[in-house]
Design a protein around this motif. Structure first.
Motif, PDB file in Angstrom:
ATOM      1  N   LYS A 309      48.255  -8.473  -9.307  1.00 13.89           N
ATOM      2  CA  LYS A 309      47.021  -8.661  -8.546  1.00 13.89           C
ATOM      3  C   LYS A 309      46.260  -9.891  -9.043  1.00 13.89           C
ATOM      4  CE  LYS A 309      48.283  -5.056  -6.432  1.00 13.89           C
ATOM      5  NZ  LYS A 309      47.646  -3.754  -6.334  1.00 13.89           N
ATOM      6  N   PRO A 310      45.834 -10.766  -8.137  1.00  8.91           N
ATOM      7  CA  PRO A 310      45.084 -11.966  -8.550  1.00  8.91           C
ATOM      8  C   PRO A 310      43.668 -11.616  -8.977  1.00  8.91           C
ATOM      9  CG  PRO A 310      45.128 -11.815  -6.170  1.00  8.91           C
ATOM     10  CD  PRO A 310      45.982 -10.675  -6.675  1.00  8.91           C
ATOM     11  N   SER A 311      43.057 -12.499  -9.780  1.00  2.74           N
ATOM     12  CA  SER A 311      41.780 -12.185 -10.404  1.00  2.74           C
ATOM     13  C   SER A 311      40.752 -13.292 -10.229  1.00  2.74           C
ATOM     14  CB  SER A 311      41.969 -11.958 -11.914  1.00  2.74           C
ATOM     15  OG  SER A 311      42.911 -10.953 -12.181  1.00  2.74           O
ATOM     16  N   VAL A 312      39.509 -12.867 -10.050  1.00  5.42           N
ATOM     17  CA  VAL A 312      38.354 -13.727 -10.301  1.00  5.42           C
ATOM     18  C   VAL A 312      37.860 -13.329 -11.683  1.00  5.42           C
ATOM     19  CG1 VAL A 312      36.003 -14.343  -9.646  1.00  5.42           C
ATOM     20  CG2 VAL A 312      37.719 -13.887  -7.873  1.00  5.42           C
ATOM     21  N   VAL A 313      37.893 -14.260 -12.635  1.00  3.67           N
ATOM     22  CA  VAL A 313      37.565 -13.943 -14.020  1.00  3.67           C
ATOM     23  C   VAL A 313      36.189 -14.503 -14.365  1.00  3.67           C
ATOM     24  CG1 VAL A 313      38.406 -13.899 -16.388  1.00  3.67           C
ATOM     25  CG2 VAL A 313      40.034 -14.139 -14.512  1.00  3.67           C
ATOM     26  N   VAL A 314      35.341 -13.619 -14.892  1.00  3.93           N
ATOM     27  CA  VAL A 314      33.974 -13.984 -15.276  1.00  3.93           C
ATOM     28  C   VAL A 314      33.855 -13.743 -16.784  1.00  3.93           C
ATOM     29  CG1 VAL A 314      31.526 -13.605 -14.808  1.00  3.93           C
ATOM     30  CG2 VAL A 314      33.208 -13.198 -12.992  1.00  3.93           C
ATOM     31  N   PRO A 315      34.313 -14.682 -17.616  1.00  2.00           N
ATOM     32  CA  PRO A 315      34.342 -14.447 -19.065  1.00  2.00           C
ATOM     33  C   PRO A 315      32.943 -14.448 -19.673  1.00  2.00           C
ATOM     34  CG  PRO A 315      34.970 -16.707 -18.579  1.00  2.00           C
ATOM     35  CD  PRO A 315      34.842 -16.007 -17.257  1.00  2.00           C
ATOM     36  N   MET A 316      32.769 -13.633 -20.716  1.00  2.81           N
ATOM     37  CA  MET A 316      31.468 -13.491 -21.363  1.00  2.81           C
ATOM     38  C   MET A 316      31.526 -13.806 -22.859  1.00  2.81           C
ATOM     39  SD  MET A 316      30.288  -9.940 -19.536  1.00  2.81           S
ATOM     40  CE  MET A 316      30.518  -9.714 -17.779  1.00  2.81           C
ATOM     41  N   PHE A 317      32.501 -13.236 -23.588  1.00  2.45           N
ATOM     42  CA  PHE A 317      32.523 -13.388 -25.041  1.00  2.45           C
ATOM     43  C   PHE A 317      33.924 -13.101 -25.554  1.00  2.45           C
ATOM     44  CE2 PHE A 317      31.268  -9.087 -23.967  1.00  2.45           C
ATOM     45  CZ  PHE A 317      32.075  -8.299 -24.768  1.00  2.45           C
ATOM     46  N   ALA A 318      34.071 -13.169 -26.889  1.00  2.00           N
ATOM     47  CA  ALA A 318      35.324 -12.854 -27.580  1.00  2.00           C
ATOM     48  C   ALA A 318      36.476 -13.699 -27.025  1.00  2.00           C
ATOM     49  CB  ALA A 318      35.610 -11.357 -27.494  1.00  2.00           C
ATOM     50  N   ASP A 319      37.628 -13.066 -26.758  1.00  2.00           N
ATOM     51  CA  ASP A 319      38.789 -13.809 -26.288  1.00  2.00           C
ATOM     52  C   ASP A 319      38.776 -14.027 -24.781  1.00  2.00           C
ATOM     53  OD1 ASP A 319      39.101 -11.111 -25.739  1.00  2.00           O
ATOM     54  OD2 ASP A 319      41.277 -11.129 -25.976  1.00  2.00           O
ATOM     55  N   ALA A 337      32.241 -19.196 -14.387  1.00  2.00           N
ATOM     56  CA  ALA A 337      31.393 -19.065 -15.585  1.00  2.00           C
ATOM     57  C   ALA A 337      30.379 -20.205 -15.600  1.00  2.00           C
ATOM     58  CB  ALA A 337      32.247 -19.105 -16.846  1.00  2.00           C
ATOM     59  N   PRO A 338      29.104 -19.884 -15.720  1.00  2.00           N
ATOM     60  CA  PRO A 338      28.533 -18.534 -15.740  1.00  2.00           C
ATOM     61  C   PRO A 338      28.559 -17.904 -14.354  1.00  2.00           C
ATOM     62  CG  PRO A 338      26.785 -20.158 -15.736  1.00  2.00           C
ATOM     63  CD  PRO A 338      28.075 -20.932 -15.863  1.00  2.00           C
TER      64      PRO A 338
END
Length: 381
Positions: A309-319, A337-338
């Motif tokens: 499944k394809p993703s929209v990724v909204v990274p926040m912290f860590a890895d 991001a943001p």
């Protein structure tokens, strides 16, 4: 064989161990989990015993979090979390009980998630071999060892162990992972002795979802999750509202999970096409989803890719920024991001309109399924 698995607190740290624990149990080996009391319900639910480890003083933990919240850069926050929180405080707090486990339970091997440094020190002290179980791409481990180097070596000195410059003994230990090679950062060296496996849970039959959308007309399902931590942190909660607004005007059904630390009713107002739950079995949600909006946590990232499944990724912290970049490099999603409602909506619309993202996600999923099963881990150990 007796195997001690060591974890710090948090679902994202414990869950990557579970497939390997279950595989060893299926092979007739003895398994015990060393971790904080917070993990007791999950460990018991999985049918294992917990060797409870100590926790750092709350005031020490809160002091680090206070400094993290005041940082102006992602890099400085990571230095504090990985170096001070995991490398120093949690290593110091958990080492005594891990040394007792070596004395009393006498494991033949120690397997640790990559943030549980004390278990490697205890294993070294007792001459027991140890291996790492990675979550996410190995870039997280590469940077983690750099950030934790000084703190862990300080604890080594206090424990009477020789210095380990660059934490090379940890870097050379076997690195077991379910992440595919195609996601790795081509500009960074791979961990020595990397062995990749397939999680049989990826092929488990999915349960149908409840009828949360009355009169459903077959619109595609979008699954939204930001993991188990973000809902408990006020500064990350804006992402939930942004994602809710992003799906409001799209011809989709949306299922959002907010974790145990956030009240689903706090997300108001919400669009009619969005249903919110504290927690849903990820495999069930992914099986029925067309696309995923997530934070780039290791479990969400590998789960979405294993399901194709394809993703929209909204990274926040860590890895999460590292995993997000890996998904985008693979062509299996887009990074926002943001987070803003308009940008999330635009990225999701692009995923739904162009099946190239789905094809790329499926290619990665097929690569993951070509790995040997986790049941082969006993032979490697």
């Amino acid at each position: 064989m007796r195997a001690l698995f060591a974890s710090t607190r948090g679902a994202g740290h414990y869950f990557p161990l579970v497939p390997f624990m279950q595989a060893l149990r299926r092979g007739g080996h003895e398994v015990i989990v060393a971790g904080p009391a917070e993990l007791a319900p999950a460990v018991a639910a999985d049918g294992f015993d917990l060797w409870e480890l100590g926790d750092p003083p709350d005031e020490a933990i809160q002091a680090v979090w206070s400094r993290v919240r005041q940082t102006e850069s992602y890099e400085e926050g990571e230095r504090l979390v990985v170096g001070e929180m995991f490398g120093r405080l949690r290593t110091t707090a958990t080492l005594p009980r891990l040394l007792e486990a070596m004395d009393q339970w006498k494991p033949d091997v120690v397997l640790r998630e990559i943030s549980q440094f004390a278990s490697a020190l205890a294993a070294e002290r007792h001459g027991v071999p140890h291996a790492r179980i990675g979550f996410g791409i190995s870039a997280a481990e590469h940077y983690g060892l750099m950030l934790a180097d000084k703190a862990v070596n300080d604890v080594r000195a206090e424990a009477g162990l020789d210095p380990d410059p660059g934490l090379e003994s940890l870097r050379r230990s076997p690195y077991l992972t379910c992440t595919p090679a195609s996601l790795e950062d081509p500009e960074l060296p791979l961990m020595p002795h990397t062995v990749r496996f397939r999680d049989p849970a990826w092929d488990a039959a999915a349960e149908p979802l409840p009828g949360w959308w009355p009169g459903d007309d077959g619109r595609p399902l979008v699954y939204i999750t930001f993991g188990s931590v973000a809902g408990g942190e006020e500064r990350f909660r804006t992402a939930f509202g942004a994602a809710a607004e992003a799906v409001a005007d799209l011809p989709v059904r949306a299922l959002m999970t907010v974790g145990r630390e956030m009240d689903p009713d706090a997300l108001r107002p919400r669009p009619a096409n969005l249903h919110v739950e504290p927690w849903v079995r990820q495999a069930d949600a992914l099986a029925h989803a067309t696309a995923v909006i997530h934070h780039g946590g290791s479990g969400s990232t590998t789960g979405a890719l294993a399901a194709g499944k394809p993703s929209v990724v909204v990274p926040m912290f860590a890895d999460q920024p590292l995993n997000a970049a890996a998904v985008e490099r693979a062509g299996a999603g887009l990074v926002v991001a943001p987070a803003s409602p308009q940008d999330i909506e635009g990225a999701l619309a692009a995923l739904l309109a162009d099946d190239a993202y789905t094809r790329a996600a499926r290619r990665v999923g097929e690569e993951m399924r070509a790995h040997p099963p986790v049941d082969a881990v006993a032979d490697h150990l």
